[in-house]
Write an enzyme that holds these catalytic residues in place. Structure first.
Site, PDB file in Angstrom:
ATOM      1  N   GLU A  63      -2.999  -7.682   6.818  1.00  0.00           N
ATOM      2  CA  GLU A  63      -1.693  -7.709   7.478  1.00  0.00           C
ATOM      3  C   GLU A  63      -1.738  -8.602   8.712  1.00  0.00           C
ATOM      4  O   GLU A  63      -2.786  -8.818   9.320  1.00  0.00           O
ATOM      5  CB  GLU A  63      -1.256  -6.290   7.861  1.00  0.00           C
ATOM      6  CG  GLU A  63       0.095  -6.179   8.560  1.00  0.00           C
ATOM      7  CD  GLU A  63       1.295  -6.661   7.754  1.00  0.00           C
ATOM      8  OE1 GLU A  63       1.403  -7.899   7.521  1.00  0.00           O
ATOM      9  OE2 GLU A  63       2.148  -5.829   7.393  1.00  0.00           O
TER      10      GLU A  63
ATOM     11  N   HIS B 297       0.821  -1.216   0.000  1.00  0.00           N
ATOM     12  CA  HIS B 297       0.000   0.000   0.000  1.00  0.00           C
ATOM     13  C   HIS B 297       0.853   1.263   0.000  1.00  0.00           C
ATOM     14  O   HIS B 297       2.039   1.237   0.330  1.00  0.00           O
ATOM     15  CB  HIS B 297      -0.924   0.007   1.224  1.00  0.00           C
ATOM     16  CG  HIS B 297      -0.152  -0.076   2.515  1.00  0.00           C
ATOM     17  ND1 HIS B 297       0.481   1.020   3.077  1.00  0.00           N
ATOM     18  CD2 HIS B 297       0.100  -1.124   3.332  1.00  0.00           C
ATOM     19  CE1 HIS B 297       1.091   0.649   4.190  1.00  0.00           C
ATOM     20  NE2 HIS B 297       0.886  -0.650   4.373  1.00  0.00           N
TER      21      HIS B 297
END
Length: 184
Positions: free
Chosen positions: A85, A10
């Site tokens: 994550e 990201h």
């Protein structure tokens, strides 16, 4: 015929700026992170990289990055919960500068769950299973995927394709909006 898969991390998030460990904590992109996502979308378009589908983590920093890339390249977008994550347990929000090296060493303890988080072994199982499935899909459907995810997930994906020592594994990094290619 070899099949390819691409991964990216990201764009810059608020906790990246604050130098904090961010696992499942949902921190937003910064304006720089949004700009990085637009730059990556442009790079993908201009390079002619063949991508058929984007899979992304449910956390907003990855989802927002993926949406920008998908919109600017006219690509289908799919939420993939397994790309979330790692839960770093007691290390969530840990300030890198206050405790230098502590989290780096903790990442070498593969069976440890960081007091309520997710161990590297469990993470490996989750990500390796996903990659095994994507390999089959890639070959069967002749598809190339871009995975928009996080640093810890990128590290685990890298280990799927490369033999590493524990030190190399814990030191592997992927920059914000850096794109990497792997061949199954």
């Amino acid at each position: 015929m070899k099949s390819h898969i691409y991964i990216t991390r990201h764009g810059e998030s608020q906790w990246n700026v604050e130098c904090k460990v961010q696992g499942i904590t949902d921190t937003p992109l910064t304006s720089k992170g949004i700009e990085q996502a637009h730059e990556l979308a442009k790079k993908i378009k201009e390079s002619g990289i063949k991508i058929d589908e984007i899979l992304h983590s449910p956390l907003s920093r990855a989802a927002d990055t993926a949406k920008i890339i998908a919109e600017e390249n006219g690509l289908p977008l799919t939420l993939e919960p397994r790309l979330v994550e790692q839960n770093f347990g007691e290390y969530e929000g840990h300030e890198w500068k206050k405790y230098p090296g502590v989290f780096h060493e903790a990442k070498k303890q593969f069976a440890c769950d960081y007091n309520g988080g997710e161990s590297m072994l469990r993470l490996g199982q989750r990500i390796y299973n996903l990659l095994d499935e994507l390999k089959v899909r890639s070959e069967k459907e002749n598809k190339t995927f871009l995975l928009v995810t996080h640093g810890g997930i990128a590290r685990m994906i890298h280990s799927y394709f490369n033999s590493e020592t524990n030190e190399e594994f814990s030191s592997t990094n992927t920059g914000n909006c850096e794109i990497k290619e792997y061949v199954f």
